[in-house]
Motif scaffolding. Structure first.
Motif, PDB file in Angstrom:
ATOM      1  N   MET A   1      -2.675 -10.134   9.348  1.00 59.90           N
ATOM      2  CA  MET A   1      -2.726  -9.299   8.154  1.00 59.90           C
ATOM      3  C   MET A   1      -2.441  -7.832   8.500  1.00 59.90           C
ATOM      4  N   LEU A   2      -2.960  -7.376   9.629  1.00 54.90           N
ATOM      5  CA  LEU A   2      -2.699  -5.992  10.052  1.00 54.90           C
ATOM      6  C   LEU A   2      -1.224  -5.789  10.378  1.00 54.90           C
ATOM      7  N   MET A   3      -0.626  -6.783  11.042  1.00 59.44           N
ATOM      8  CA  MET A   3       0.818  -6.701  11.319  1.00 59.44           C
ATOM      9  C   MET A   3       1.619  -6.672  10.018  1.00 59.44           C
ATOM     10  N   PHE A   4       1.167  -7.441   9.011  1.00 58.03           N
ATOM     11  CA  PHE A   4       1.837  -7.421   7.714  1.00 58.03           C
ATOM     12  C   PHE A   4       1.815  -6.030   7.100  1.00 58.03           C
ATOM     13  N   LEU A   5       0.670  -5.341   7.189  1.00 53.98           N
ATOM     14  CA  LEU A   5       0.567  -3.988   6.619  1.00 53.98           C
ATOM     15  C   LEU A   5       1.533  -3.033   7.309  1.00 53.98           C
ATOM     16  N   VAL A   6       1.665  -3.181   8.637  1.00 49.66           N
ATOM     17  CA  VAL A   6       2.600  -2.323   9.377  1.00 49.66           C
ATOM     18  C   VAL A   6       4.040  -2.647   8.988  1.00 49.66           C
ATOM     19  N   PHE A   7       4.370  -3.937   8.929  1.00 44.55           N
ATOM     20  CA  PHE A   7       5.750  -4.353   8.665  1.00 44.55           C
ATOM     21  C   PHE A   7       6.193  -3.995   7.256  1.00 44.55           C
ATOM     22  N   ILE A   8       5.276  -4.140   6.254  1.00 45.04           N
ATOM     23  CA  ILE A   8       5.691  -3.833   4.889  1.00 45.04           C
ATOM     24  C   ILE A   8       5.740  -2.323   4.663  1.00 45.04           C
ATOM     25  N   SER A   9       4.946  -1.559   5.432  1.00 45.72           N
ATOM     26  CA  SER A   9       4.969  -0.098   5.285  1.00 45.72           C
ATOM     27  C   SER A   9       6.279   0.477   5.803  1.00 45.72           C
ATOM     28  N   PHE A  10       6.743  -0.051   6.951  1.00 45.66           N
ATOM     29  CA  PHE A  10       7.957   0.492   7.569  1.00 45.66           C
ATOM     30  C   PHE A  10       9.191  -0.382   7.342  1.00 45.66           C
ATOM     31  N   SER A  38       6.626 -13.603   6.063  1.00 45.65           N
ATOM     32  CA  SER A  38       6.119 -14.651   6.945  1.00 45.65           C
ATOM     33  C   SER A  38       4.737 -14.293   7.499  1.00 45.65           C
ATOM     34  N   LEU A  39       4.531 -13.010   7.825  1.00 45.86           N
ATOM     35  CA  LEU A  39       3.230 -12.600   8.372  1.00 45.86           C
ATOM     36  C   LEU A  39       2.125 -12.723   7.338  1.00 45.86           C
ATOM     37  N   LEU A  40       2.409 -12.339   6.089  1.00 45.58           N
ATOM     38  CA  LEU A  40       1.399 -12.431   5.038  1.00 45.58           C
ATOM     39  C   LEU A  40       1.050 -13.891   4.753  1.00 45.58           C
TER      40      LEU A  40
END
Length: 554
Positions: A1-10, A38-40
């Motif tokens: 979920m944390l990786m999703f937040l990073v990926f969708i932000s950038f 995919s991460l979410l």
């Protein structure tokens, strides 16, 4: 979920390639695609499956092979992960086939005749989709690689590529149980309830929707119209069938089928982000809905008939609260999580330039969803307790209550949270007042319909509506099991028995292998007689020879 937040932000997308080995100019490579989608989805699958496994320790406590069950669930989740993270059609097939194979093992987990039939029906229906994916893999040979993400935008204009998109649609229709492949979904309820919770929320049936979302950019308009027609019909059929069903798990399974039709319908109109949004929100409350149903069934000593239930709110207040929240979220009651996705879908539909049929089917299907939900609430939570005194109904099960409690917070807040994360730019919905109020009107009408039809005696209701004949038709998914299972299997099997009886055991036996066997047996009997009597035959021939000499030489 944390990786999703990073990926969708950038707005990141990362592709990993692991090379296993190289042979001359060929290389065996495993590829993984990491992006916000995919991460979410992976985070949701991991979270729901962890709660389901935790819940299973109590639900399956009397099972002697619970370790095997947990391992099968882990294999199921691993297959789903492989399917989600793969941009390569071959590795997608591995995950896709793994889902089908492990689901067969889980459906036949309770080893009885009904489970074996349901498991075979589930597996064989999903094999149709596997074959479609295999053909599309072979067709992708024309383009020099199986990483479909590289070809989506370029090959949309290619006429040959439309065959691949059609095959992918067929595969996704089988996995997501759209008409005419719908009959396996209620049959798969023979599996244990934790498996049903996992299958119907975030793994097996959602794999088809997820693959459609991934392939969306390559679909031509004709394929989307084809998909829209069958998915809208599935949504209507499932909502209608659930109003005639008395099995608790099958009612919830029909609601899953209805929501899958809703997701694919809005996807085929071009709004695949909305489809993904509803997929995630639906995964949470449907998992909890199945877990609450499993808690009821567990307390009722494995009885699933809702007519035996009643007054559960007095015995299981916590589970009934969770159950009620999930059902209201399924209905799209304002400010529950399902409202944020379902209301947005219907309002976007109202802004689309489509015909009256689609709009009518959507609204009627939404009304039917609310009707069967309130019917289920009436039968299970209200009224008097209708079961035998042996029922051990309480909320005392620690693992099951904790497993359900881990999901309830996200069931409540996921709609608003995901709407802020997935749609950072607000939607502007411009509709007349009557169109805006249409959703609320449908909710009110559907709830009254379900409640008052439940209060009436069913026989009198059938006579009143002249539906004695149509009850079997509507309650059996428009006779679809007879067409897709009995009709496809009974007559070919009967023809095969006739061939076996009259040809294999008849003419081909009398003039083929059996005749040859008789001839060889007769000749071998002669040889065997000669072998066992060789000394007698030798002495007899010797005596004949001596008589011959005596006659001619003396």
């Amino acid at each position: 979920m944390l990786m999703f937040l990073v990926f969708i932000s950038f707005d990141y997308s990362v592709i990993f390639e692991f090379v296993f080995f190289n042979v001359q100019s060929s290389s065996i490579v495993m590829t993984f695609l990491l992006d916000w989608m995919s991460l979410l989805f992976c985070s949701f699958v991991f979270f729901i499956s962890s709660m389901v496994v935790y819940y299973s320790y109590d639900y399956m406590s009397g099972d002697l092979t619970i370790d095997r069950f947990i391992l099968l669930v882990i294999m199921f989740v691993a297959s789903m992960m492989l399917m989600i993270l793969s941009p390569n059609l071959v590795s997608i097939l591995l995950g896709w086939d793994g889902l089908g194979l492990v689901s067969y093992c889980l459906v036949i987990y309770y080893q009885n005749f009904k489970s074996f039939n349901a498991g075979m029906l589930t597996f064989l229906t999903n094999r149709i989709g596997d074959v479609a994916l295999l053909i599309s893999i072979g067709w992708l040979f024309n383009y020099g690689g199986w990483n479909y993400v590289f070809w989506l935008d370029i090959l949309k204009v290619d006429n040959d590529y439309s065959l691949i998109s059609f095959l992918v649609i067929i595969a996704c229709m089988t996995k997501s149980a759209q008409i005419p492949f719908s009959s396996w979904l209620p049959a798969a309820m023979a599996a244990p309830t934790p498996v049903s919770s996992l299958v119907h929320s975030s793994t097996l049936v959602t794999a088809g929707v997820y693959l459609l979302i991934r392939f969306f950019n390559c679909f031509v308009d004709q394929a989307l119209y084809f998909l829209l027609f069958f998915s809208s019909l599935t949504m209507f059929m499932a909502g209608l069938g659930a109003n005639y069903e008395y099995d608790l798990k099958k009612i919830v399974a029909m609601s899953t089928l209805s929501q899958l039709g809703l997701m694919i319908s809005i996807l085929s109109m071009g709004e695949y982000y909305l489809s993904f949004f509803h997929l995630l929100v639906h995964a949470l409350f449907k998992a909890l809905l199945f877990m609450c149903s499993g808690n009821f069934i567990h307390g009722f000593l494995d009885c699933q008939d809702i007519r035996y239930m009643g007054g559960l709110v007095n015995f299981m207040p916590l589970s009934c609260s969770f159950f009620n929240i999930c059902n209201l979220s399924l209905c799209g009651i304002p400010f529950f999580s399902g409202f944020y996705s379902k209301d947005l879908i219907i309002e976007v539909l109202s802004m689309e330039f489509l015909n009256f049929y689609i709009y009518l089917v959507f609204l009627v299907s939404t009304g039917l969803t609310i009707s069967y939900t309130f019917r289920l609430l009436y039968y299970s939570l209200m009224g008097d307790y209708n079961y035998i005194s042996a029922g051990c109904i309480s909320d005392s099960s620690t693992y099951m209550v904790n497993g359900m409690g881990g999901l309830i917070f996200f069931v409540l807040v996921s709609g608003s949270l995901l709407s802020w994360l997935i749609f950072p730019t607000p939607y502007f919905i411009c509709l007349p007042v009557l169109f805006k109020l249409m959703v609320l009107l449908i909710i009110i009408l559907g709830s009254f319909l379900g409640y008052y039809f439940s209060k009436m005696d069913f026989v009198h209701l059938c006579l009143y509506l002249n539906m004695l004949v149509s009850f079997s038709f509507l309650g059996s998914m428009w006779n679809m099991p007879y067409f897709s299972t009995v009709g496809l299997m009974f007559y070919p099997l009967k023809l095969g028995f006739s061939f076996y009886k009259f040809i294999d055991l008849g003419w081909s036996e009398n003039f083929g292998g059996y005749k040859l066997f008789i001839l060889m047996k007769r000749s071998s009997l002669l040889m065997q007689f000669l072998y066992f009597n060789n000394l007698k035959i030798y002495l007899l021939m010797l005596s004949f020879l001596m008589v011959f000499f005596l006659m001619f030489y003396i």
